[in-house]
Design a protein around this motif. Structure first.
Motif, PDB file in Angstrom:
ATOM      1  N   ALA A  92      -2.862  11.841  19.200  1.00  0.00           N
ATOM      2  CA  ALA A  92      -3.673  11.033  20.346  1.00  0.00           C
ATOM      3  C   ALA A  92      -2.813   9.820  20.742  1.00  0.00           C
ATOM      4  O   ALA A  92      -2.690   9.520  20.034  1.00  0.00           O
ATOM      5  CB  ALA A  92      -4.902  10.691  20.569  1.00  0.00           C
ATOM      6  N   ARG A  93      -2.986   9.109  22.120  1.00  0.00           N
ATOM      7  CA  ARG A  93      -2.497   7.866  22.457  1.00  0.00           C
ATOM      8  C   ARG A  93      -3.456   7.107  21.801  1.00  0.00           C
ATOM      9  O   ARG A  93      -4.759   7.792  21.561  1.00  0.00           O
ATOM     10  CB  ARG A  93      -2.564   8.120  24.169  1.00  0.00           C
ATOM     11  N   LEU A  94      -3.267   5.890  21.482  1.00  0.00           N
ATOM     12  CA  LEU A  94      -3.946   4.859  20.825  1.00  0.00           C
ATOM     13  C   LEU A  94      -4.617   3.738  21.873  1.00  0.00           C
ATOM     14  O   LEU A  94      -3.536   2.458  22.379  1.00  0.00           O
ATOM     15  CB  LEU A  94      -3.595   4.139  20.027  1.00  0.00           C
ATOM     16  N   PRO A  95      -5.067   4.083  23.202  1.00  0.00           N
ATOM     17  CA  PRO A  95      -4.829   2.838  24.461  1.00  0.00           C
ATOM     18  C   PRO A  95      -5.662   1.527  23.309  1.00  0.00           C
ATOM     19  O   PRO A  95      -5.078   0.641  24.663  1.00  0.00           O
ATOM     20  CB  PRO A  95      -6.020   3.617  25.576  1.00  0.00           C
ATOM     21  N   ALA A  96      -6.468   1.996  22.785  1.00  0.00           N
ATOM     22  CA  ALA A  96      -6.541   0.088  22.625  1.00  0.00           C
ATOM     23  C   ALA A  96      -6.940  -0.240  21.158  1.00  0.00           C
ATOM     24  O   ALA A  96      -6.613  -1.333  20.033  1.00  0.00           O
ATOM     25  CB  ALA A  96      -8.189  -0.027  22.589  1.00  0.00           C
ATOM     26  N   PHE A  97      -5.016   0.549  20.610  1.00  0.00           N
ATOM     27  CA  PHE A  97      -4.673  -0.284  19.373  1.00  0.00           C
ATOM     28  C   PHE A  97      -4.848  -1.658  19.152  1.00  0.00           C
ATOM     29  O   PHE A  97      -3.329  -1.564  20.569  1.00  0.00           O
ATOM     30  CB  PHE A  97      -3.742   0.591  19.189  1.00  0.00           C
ATOM     31  N   SER A  98      -4.845  -2.490  18.338  1.00  0.00           N
ATOM     32  CA  SER A  98      -4.631  -3.733  18.420  1.00  0.00           C
ATOM     33  C   SER A  98      -4.086  -4.641  17.147  1.00  0.00           C
ATOM     34  O   SER A  98      -4.958  -3.791  16.281  1.00  0.00           O
ATOM     35  CB  SER A  98      -5.703  -5.042  18.957  1.00  0.00           C
ATOM     36  N   LEU A  99      -3.879  -5.297  17.142  1.00  0.00           N
ATOM     37  CA  LEU A  99      -2.895  -6.540  15.500  1.00  0.00           C
ATOM     38  C   LEU A  99      -3.376  -7.212  15.752  1.00  0.00           C
ATOM     39  O   LEU A  99      -3.332  -8.263  16.952  1.00  0.00           O
ATOM     40  CB  LEU A  99      -1.389  -6.023  14.921  1.00  0.00           C
ATOM     41  N   ARG A 100      -3.963  -7.812  14.793  1.00  0.00           N
ATOM     42  CA  ARG A 100      -4.376  -9.487  14.666  1.00  0.00           C
ATOM     43  C   ARG A 100      -3.900  -9.827  13.406  1.00  0.00           C
ATOM     44  O   ARG A 100      -3.641  -9.346  12.195  1.00  0.00           O
ATOM     45  CB  ARG A 100      -5.189  -9.945  14.806  1.00  0.00           C
TER      46      ARG A 100
END
Length: 224
Positions: A145-153
């Motif tokens: 699946a696409r990860l449209p809201a994947f973020s790294l901090r």
């Protein structure tokens, strides 16, 4: 049989062990082919290995193998031991590890120094978020699946200066390039904004480059 391997870790490292100084190890003879015949190798049974950390210096460990199968010259072997990293980094140079082998009568057979990895200070913060846009309380978990809201901090323990690099390597099967060879969907997130700000960047002079499985940020800011 009853031969020994001795290993010495670099300064600051400690071999993992029980209060009794007993430790765990694995020794494996890797598969090989000789005169056209394939040999599958061998894994020493756990009960045939005695692993002990030195009572005075926890950088030193001895592994005695009691199985009758020899460790033969010219073959490749895998030895696995667990070690704790130093609590304080004394040097950022590559580490040097020593391993030696001894016969059953205690006679020295050979010794080697192996150059290992450099130590890096751990990030003060390293966090990811993978929220499902349809339900922010859930993560996207479906394979492929696409990860449209994947973020790294992340937060670095040291000041980043011109010429430094940040490299993030993705797990296998994650593909980070779009059809134009650019970072797929990459953008910076303004932590103070309630909605995404397309023009926001904390590193306006720096460069972000992706390949199939990694993101590299080349720090080119005139001030730290």
């Amino acid at each position: 049989q009853n031969g020994e391997l001795h290993a010495v870790a670099p300064e600051g490292f400690q071999w993992v062990h029980e209060p009794s100084k007993a430790c765990t190890t694995e020794i494996q003879e890797l598969p090989y082919t000789y005169l056209g015949v394939y040999y599958p190798g061998f894994v020493w049974p756990e009960d045939d290995l005695v692993c002990l950390v030195d009572a005075v210096d926890s950088r030193k460990v001895t592994v005695r193998y009691r199985n009758a199968r020899p460790i033969s010259a010219g073959l490749n072997y895998l030895v696995v031991l667990s070690v704790y990293n130093p609590s304080e980094i004394l040097s950022f140079n590559p580490t040097t590890w020593q391993i030696s082998s001894y016969a059953a009568n205690g006679g020295s057979l050979d010794s080697s120094h192996i150059e290992g990895f450099r130590l890096n200070e751990v990030m003060n913060e390293w966090y990811y978020s993978n929220a499902d846009p349809a339900d922010a309380t859930q993560e996207v978990r479906n394979g492929g699946a696409r990860l449209p809201a994947f973020s790294l901090r992340l937060r670095s323990p040291t000041t980043l200066e011109m010429g430094d690099e940040i490299q993030i390597i993705s797990p296998s099967d994650f593909y980070l390039l779009d059809t134009l060879g650019k970072c797929r969907g990459f953008r910076w997130i303004d932590p103070t904004a309630d909605v995404p700000v397309a023009t926001f960047t904390p590193l306006p002079n720096s460069m972000v480059v992706c390949n199939a499985s990694s993101i590299t940020m080349y720090i080119m800011e005139p001030t730290p």
